[in-house]
Design a protein around this motif. Sequence first.
Motif, PDB file in Angstrom:
ATOM      1  N   GLU A  60       0.841  -1.189   0.000  1.00 31.98           N
ATOM      2  CA  GLU A  60       0.000   0.000   0.000  1.00 31.98           C
ATOM      3  C   GLU A  60       0.886   1.252   0.000  1.00 31.98           C
ATOM      4  OE1 GLU A  60      -2.402   3.162   1.210  1.00 31.98           O
ATOM      5  OE2 GLU A  60      -0.814   2.350   2.469  1.00 31.98           O
ATOM      6  N   ILE A  62       1.741   3.654   1.796  1.00 32.08           N
ATOM      7  CA  ILE A  62       2.624   3.936   2.928  1.00 32.08           C
ATOM      8  C   ILE A  62       4.010   3.326   2.703  1.00 32.08           C
ATOM      9  CG2 ILE A  62       3.013   3.339   5.372  1.00 32.08           C
ATOM     10  CD1 ILE A  62       1.006   5.553   5.161  1.00 32.08           C
ATOM     11  N   PHE A  87      -0.396  13.867   7.316  1.00 34.64           N
ATOM     12  CA  PHE A  87       0.643  13.046   6.693  1.00 34.64           C
ATOM     13  C   PHE A  87       2.000  13.750   6.759  1.00 34.64           C
ATOM     14  CE2 PHE A  87      -2.930  10.708   4.833  1.00 34.64           C
ATOM     15  CZ  PHE A  87      -2.485   9.402   4.952  1.00 34.64           C
ATOM     16  N   VAL A 134       4.385  16.866   1.705  1.00 40.54           N
ATOM     17  CA  VAL A 134       3.201  16.191   1.167  1.00 40.54           C
ATOM     18  C   VAL A 134       2.576  17.071   0.078  1.00 40.54           C
ATOM     19  CG1 VAL A 134       0.957  15.184   1.719  1.00 40.54           C
ATOM     20  CG2 VAL A 134       2.842  15.022   3.363  1.00 40.54           C
ATOM     21  N   CYS A 136      -0.601  16.538  -1.620  1.00 45.92           N
ATOM     22  CA  CYS A 136      -1.957  16.800  -1.121  1.00 45.92           C
ATOM     23  C   CYS A 136      -2.108  16.066   0.208  1.00 45.92           C
ATOM     24  CB  CYS A 136      -3.019  16.313  -2.109  1.00 45.92           C
ATOM     25  SG  CYS A 136      -4.687  16.255  -1.403  1.00 45.92           S
ATOM     26  N   THR A 138      -4.259  14.645   2.513  1.00 43.76           N
ATOM     27  CA  THR A 138      -5.652  14.223   2.320  1.00 43.76           C
ATOM     28  C   THR A 138      -6.591  14.473   3.505  1.00 43.76           C
ATOM     29  OG1 THR A 138      -4.451  12.410   1.282  1.00 43.76           O
ATOM     30  CG2 THR A 138      -6.822  12.443   0.979  1.00 43.76           C
ATOM     31  N   ASP A 163       5.325  13.008  -0.869  1.00 47.56           N
ATOM     32  CA  ASP A 163       4.160  12.119  -0.816  1.00 47.56           C
ATOM     33  C   ASP A 163       3.094  12.716  -1.726  1.00 47.56           C
ATOM     34  OD1 ASP A 163       1.750  10.923  -0.312  1.00 47.56           O
ATOM     35  OD2 ASP A 163       1.886  11.039   1.872  1.00 47.56           O
ATOM     36  N   VAL A 165       0.717  10.719  -2.973  1.00 48.56           N
ATOM     37  CA  VAL A 165      -0.206   9.581  -3.078  1.00 48.56           C
ATOM     38  C   VAL A 165      -1.606  10.031  -3.525  1.00 48.56           C
ATOM     39  CG1 VAL A 165      -1.317   7.681  -1.837  1.00 48.56           C
ATOM     40  CG2 VAL A 165       1.090   8.185  -1.410  1.00 48.56           C
ATOM     41  N   SER A 166      -2.136  11.084  -2.897  1.00 48.24           N
ATOM     42  CA  SER A 166      -3.515  11.469  -3.227  1.00 48.24           C
ATOM     43  C   SER A 166      -3.587  12.634  -4.216  1.00 48.24           C
ATOM     44  CB  SER A 166      -4.279  11.826  -1.950  1.00 48.24           C
ATOM     45  OG  SER A 166      -3.774  13.024  -1.414  1.00 48.24           O
ATOM     46  N   GLN A 188      -4.416   3.216  -5.362  1.00 53.41           N
ATOM     47  CA  GLN A 188      -5.857   3.318  -5.084  1.00 53.41           C
ATOM     48  C   GLN A 188      -6.393   4.737  -5.049  1.00 53.41           C
ATOM     49  OE1 GLN A 188      -3.559   3.202  -2.767  1.00 53.41           O
ATOM     50  NE2 GLN A 188      -4.297   3.555  -0.694  1.00 53.41           N
ATOM     51  N   LYS A 189      -5.585   5.717  -5.424  1.00 55.41           N
ATOM     52  CA  LYS A 189      -6.091   7.097  -5.420  1.00 55.41           C
ATOM     53  C   LYS A 189      -6.457   7.471  -6.862  1.00 55.41           C
ATOM     54  CE  LYS A 189      -5.527   7.225  -0.943  1.00 55.41           C
ATOM     55  NZ  LYS A 189      -4.710   7.962  -0.004  1.00 55.41           N
TER      56      LYS A 189
HETATM   57  C1  LIG Z   1      -3.872   7.482   1.047  1.00 54.37           C
HETATM   58  C2  LIG Z   1      -2.644   8.181   1.392  1.00 54.37           C
HETATM   59  C3  LIG Z   1      -1.506   7.482   1.783  1.00 54.37           C
HETATM   60  C4  LIG Z   1      -1.562   6.003   1.970  1.00 54.37           C
HETATM   61  O1  LIG Z   1      -1.967   5.718   3.261  1.00 54.37           O
HETATM   62  P1  LIG Z   1      -3.356   5.195   3.785  1.00 54.37           P
HETATM   63  O2  LIG Z   1      -3.021   4.573   5.071  1.00 54.37           O
HETATM   64  O3  LIG Z   1      -3.912   4.238   2.782  1.00 54.37           O
HETATM   65  O4  LIG Z   1      -4.253   6.369   3.945  1.00 54.37           O
HETATM   66  C5  LIG Z   1      -0.353   8.194   2.037  1.00 54.37           C
HETATM   67  N1  LIG Z   1      -0.307   9.537   1.916  1.00 54.37           N
HETATM   68  C6  LIG Z   1      -1.383  10.255   1.553  1.00 54.37           C
HETATM   69  C7  LIG Z   1      -1.275  11.731   1.442  1.00 54.37           C
HETATM   70  C8  LIG Z   1      -2.582   9.597   1.271  1.00 54.37           C
HETATM   71  O5  LIG Z   1      -3.667  10.286   0.912  1.00 54.37           O
END
Ligand SMILES: *Cc1c(COP(=O)(O)O)cnc(C)c1O
Length: 357
Positions: A60, A62, A87, A134, A136, A138, A163, A165-166, A188-189
């Motif tokens: 995932e 992370i 984050f 970071v 975004c 989230t 980061d 990710v989102s 998954q984003k």
């Molecule tokens: C979703 C996300 C992650 C991954 O972590 P989750 O535990 O799945 O939330 C890492 N960083 C950001 C900014 C995210 O939105």
Amino acid sequence: MVKLMTPGPVQVRENVRLARSYETTNPDLDPQFYDYYKETCELLSSLLHTKNESYLLSGEGILGLEAAVATLTEKDDRVLVLDNGVFGAGFADFVTLYGGQAVVYKSDYRKQIDVKALKEYLDNDHDFKYATVVHCDTPTGMLNDVTAICRLLKEYGILTVVDSVSAMFGNYLDVDEARIDILCGGSQKALSAPVGMTLVTVSDDAKKAFEERKTKVASFYCNLMTFKTYYEDKWFPYTMPASDIMGVRCALENVKNDPDIIGRHARIAKKTRDAITGMGLELYAQDGYSNTVTVFNVPQGMTADYITTTMKEKYNIMIAGSFDVMTGKVIRIGHMGENANDEDIDAVLDALKEIIN
Ligand SMILES: *Cc1c(COP(=O)(O)O)cnc(C)c1O
């Protein structure tokens, strides 16, 4: 099925779901799979506008954050942790876990990181091996100008871990222009594949820092150096999840075939914010709105739980509250990737209007 409108995981298109059901080979032993993996990584790099090498890691989102920190950090390294969100703050834990000294630069969670103020700070102190930021954040939906931030940090010789990710594929980013050393994304984003893969891009400067380590990386699974010669040696550090990668490949092709993807995200995001404020609700942030998620304050006399539960039970739509210091304070609507379309967002906004009235 419930309509998934959370800020990740998001809806997954049928072609991605089907791609994950194709027959697979033995990814360790089949040389063709090494080509397939490498081509998929190259597609990712090209969509992010970078010449940097990419890797797809089994885990995932992370995992990418931890792997970046694990591979860069040696004992007592000073690391600048830019914290204007949950984050952002979380990176400090990874840094200390791997023996580094996290120096937290905290700023208002309702505002973007102020690049001018950061420059003044760096003029006084810039003795950092790398910095984390970071794109975004989230839980608050805060979008930082990582292009300006990472270019500034580079001027001071500080490597950057971002980061995204989102944000990735929902907010425009040219990784080379931004001079980002390690960029992390998740399947998954906005990419709109199921949970399970981390995407990272690694610059030559980051690789040089890996090579210059005096001590070994205190992890195997989180060690980005283990991918160094996978293609030449036809050897992966662990068996690659072929079906996950085939799903990600299909999702990347979907992004490639969607030239208006950023424009669509921007339009849907603006429409969502306008509708929210039009209902008399208040956005959490004062600036730095992401194209991928909209976050608003829970109105007086209501609870976050009531809003999300009613949305699910009465309208069959799942939206999200938040977590950590944001628990109970805000509601989040995820309009990234497959969620970013008028029909779905209209359904959310119509339902929300009825709920708050
Ligand atoms: C979703 C996300 C992650 C991954 O972590 P989750 O535990 O799945 O939330 C890492 N960083 C950001 C900014 C995210 O939105």
